[in-house]
Every structure is written in structure tokens, then in C-alpha cells.
Design a protein around this motif. Structure first.
Motif, mmCIF file in Angstrom:
data_model
loop_
_atom_site.group_PDB
_atom_site.id
_atom_site.type_symbol
_atom_site.label_atom_id
_atom_site.label_comp_id
_atom_site.label_asym_id
_atom_site.label_seq_id
_atom_site.Cartn_x
_atom_site.Cartn_y
_atom_site.Cartn_z
ATOM 1 N N SER A 35 0.814 -1.210 0.000
ATOM 2 C CA SER A 35 0.000 0.000 0.000
ATOM 3 C C SER A 35 0.853 1.267 0.000
ATOM 4 O O SER A 35 0.431 2.297 -0.521
ATOM 5 N N ILE A 36 2.041 1.189 0.554
ATOM 6 C CA ILE A 36 2.909 2.363 0.591
ATOM 7 C C ILE A 36 3.418 2.720 -0.808
ATOM 8 O O ILE A 36 3.814 3.855 -1.057
ATOM 9 N N ILE A 37 3.364 1.776 -1.724
ATOM 10 C CA ILE A 37 3.800 2.055 -3.096
ATOM 11 C C ILE A 37 2.883 3.082 -3.743
ATOM 12 O O ILE A 37 3.286 3.803 -4.650
ATOM 13 N N LEU A 38 1.665 3.182 -3.250
ATOM 14 C CA LEU A 38 0.712 4.135 -3.805
ATOM 15 C C LEU A 38 0.967 5.563 -3.338
ATOM 16 O O LEU A 38 0.148 6.436 -3.563
ATOM 17 N N PHE A 39 2.099 5.804 -2.706
ATOM 18 C CA PHE A 39 2.497 7.146 -2.274
ATOM 19 C C PHE A 39 2.537 8.024 -3.512
ATOM 20 O O PHE A 39 3.373 7.843 -4.397
ATOM 21 N N ASP A 40 1.596 8.963 -3.614
ATOM 22 C CA ASP A 40 1.435 9.714 -4.863
ATOM 23 C C ASP A 40 2.043 11.110 -4.834
ATOM 24 O O ASP A 40 1.777 11.919 -5.688
ATOM 25 N N ASP A 41 2.873 11.374 -3.872
ATOM 26 C CA ASP A 41 3.541 12.671 -3.784
ATOM 27 C C ASP A 41 4.964 12.515 -4.310
ATOM 28 O O ASP A 41 5.425 11.402 -4.591
ATOM 29 N N ASP A 42 5.651 13.609 -4.432
ATOM 30 C CA ASP A 42 7.062 13.574 -4.794
ATOM 31 C C ASP A 42 7.821 12.849 -3.681
ATOM 32 O O ASP A 42 7.633 13.144 -2.500
ATOM 33 N N LEU A 43 8.653 11.913 -4.036
ATOM 34 C CA LEU A 43 9.357 11.111 -3.033
ATOM 35 C C LEU A 43 10.288 11.942 -2.160
ATOM 36 O O LEU A 43 10.603 11.550 -1.043
ATOM 37 N N ASP A 44 10.704 13.087 -2.641
ATOM 38 C CA ASP A 44 11.540 13.950 -1.823
ATOM 39 C C ASP A 44 10.728 14.621 -0.715
ATOM 40 O O ASP A 44 11.294 15.112 0.256
ATOM 41 N N ASN A 45 9.408 14.615 -0.840
ATOM 42 C CA ASN A 45 8.540 15.204 0.189
ATOM 43 C C ASN A 45 8.110 14.189 1.244
ATOM 44 O O ASN A 45 7.400 14.552 2.179
ATOM 45 N N CYS A 46 8.525 12.940 1.139
ATOM 46 C CA CYS A 46 8.068 11.926 2.093
ATOM 47 C C CYS A 46 8.613 12.185 3.498
ATOM 48 O O CYS A 46 8.028 11.727 4.475
ATOM 49 N N ALA A 47 9.665 12.950 3.618
ATOM 50 C CA ALA A 47 10.172 13.296 4.948
ATOM 51 C C ALA A 47 9.228 14.248 5.665
ATOM 52 O O ALA A 47 9.212 14.303 6.888
ATOM 53 N N LYS A 48 8.409 14.961 4.915
ATOM 54 C CA LYS A 48 7.460 15.894 5.503
ATOM 55 C C LYS A 48 6.133 15.226 5.852
ATOM 56 O O LYS A 48 5.270 15.847 6.446
ATOM 57 N N TYR A 49 5.964 13.972 5.475
ATOM 58 C CA TYR A 49 4.734 13.239 5.757
ATOM 59 C C TYR A 49 4.626 12.988 7.257
ATOM 60 O O TYR A 49 5.631 12.830 7.943
ATOM 61 N N ASN A 50 3.425 12.935 7.786
ATOM 62 C CA ASN A 50 3.213 12.737 9.211
ATOM 63 C C ASN A 50 3.306 11.241 9.544
ATOM 64 O O ASN A 50 2.296 10.549 9.668
ATOM 65 N N TRP A 51 4.525 10.747 9.694
ATOM 66 C CA TRP A 51 4.746 9.325 9.951
ATOM 67 C C TRP A 51 4.274 8.923 11.335
ATOM 68 O O TRP A 51 3.858 7.788 11.556
ATOM 69 N N ALA A 52 4.292 9.847 12.288
ATOM 70 C CA ALA A 52 3.805 9.541 13.642
ATOM 71 C C ALA A 52 2.313 9.240 13.615
ATOM 72 O O ALA A 52 1.842 8.313 14.273
#
Length: 84
Positions: A35-52
Motif C-alpha cells: 500500500s505504501i507504493i501508492l504514495f502519490d507525492d514527490d518522493l523527496d517530500n516523504c520526509a514531511k509526511y506525518n509518519w507519527a
């Protein structure tokens, strides 16, 4: 990767899949959760995602699923529970 010093998008996706399956939520079968493969944002922005928030949602969902069916293994973030 060592020679060029650059990290491409394929490495980033693979890292996200491993992180999500090992640290956050896994399956009861031998396959990785994709399901994480469906991450539809720029991969460089994944650090800004709310992982908590994603981790806490996974804790709640996996606990509810585990309580419903006692025959299933717990598939939630065990490393997080062990460390905390």
C-alpha cells in the motif's frame, strides 16, 4: 549507489516499503504490504509526511484486528512497542 552517490526513486520506494513493513505494519502472510507504493507525492517530500500519525493509526487498526481474531498474529509495529 555507492559509485554515483545519488539515490534514485526506485531506492526511495524500496526503502519506504521496507520501513513500512518492518517498522510500522506487516502482513500475516509472506508478502510485503504494497500500500505504501501508492504514495502519490514527490518522493523527496516523504520526509514531511506525518509518519507519527501513520504509526498511531497502524497501532489502533492492528490492535482492533488482533482483538477480533485471536488466531491472527499481531501485525502492528512491534519494534515501536518494544522500544517504548
Amino acid at each position: 549507489m555507492r559509485q554515483s552517490g545519488e539515490v534514485d526513486d526506485l531506492f526511495k520506494i524500496n526503502f519506504l516499503v521496507v520501513m513500512a513493513n518492518v517498522l510500522i505494519r506487516s502482513n500475516t502472510n509472506n508478502f510485503v504490504a504494497q500500500s505504501i507504493i501508492l504514495f502519490d507525492d514527490d518522493l523527496d517530500n516523504c520526509a514531511k509526511y506525518n509518519w507519527a500519525s501513520y504509526l498511531i493509526r497502524s497501532l489502533v487498526i492492528t490492535k482492533q484486528r488482533w482483538k477480533r481474531t485471536s488466531s491472527l498474529f499481531y501485525t502492528g509495529p512491534m519494534i515501536f512497542l518494544l522500544v517504548s
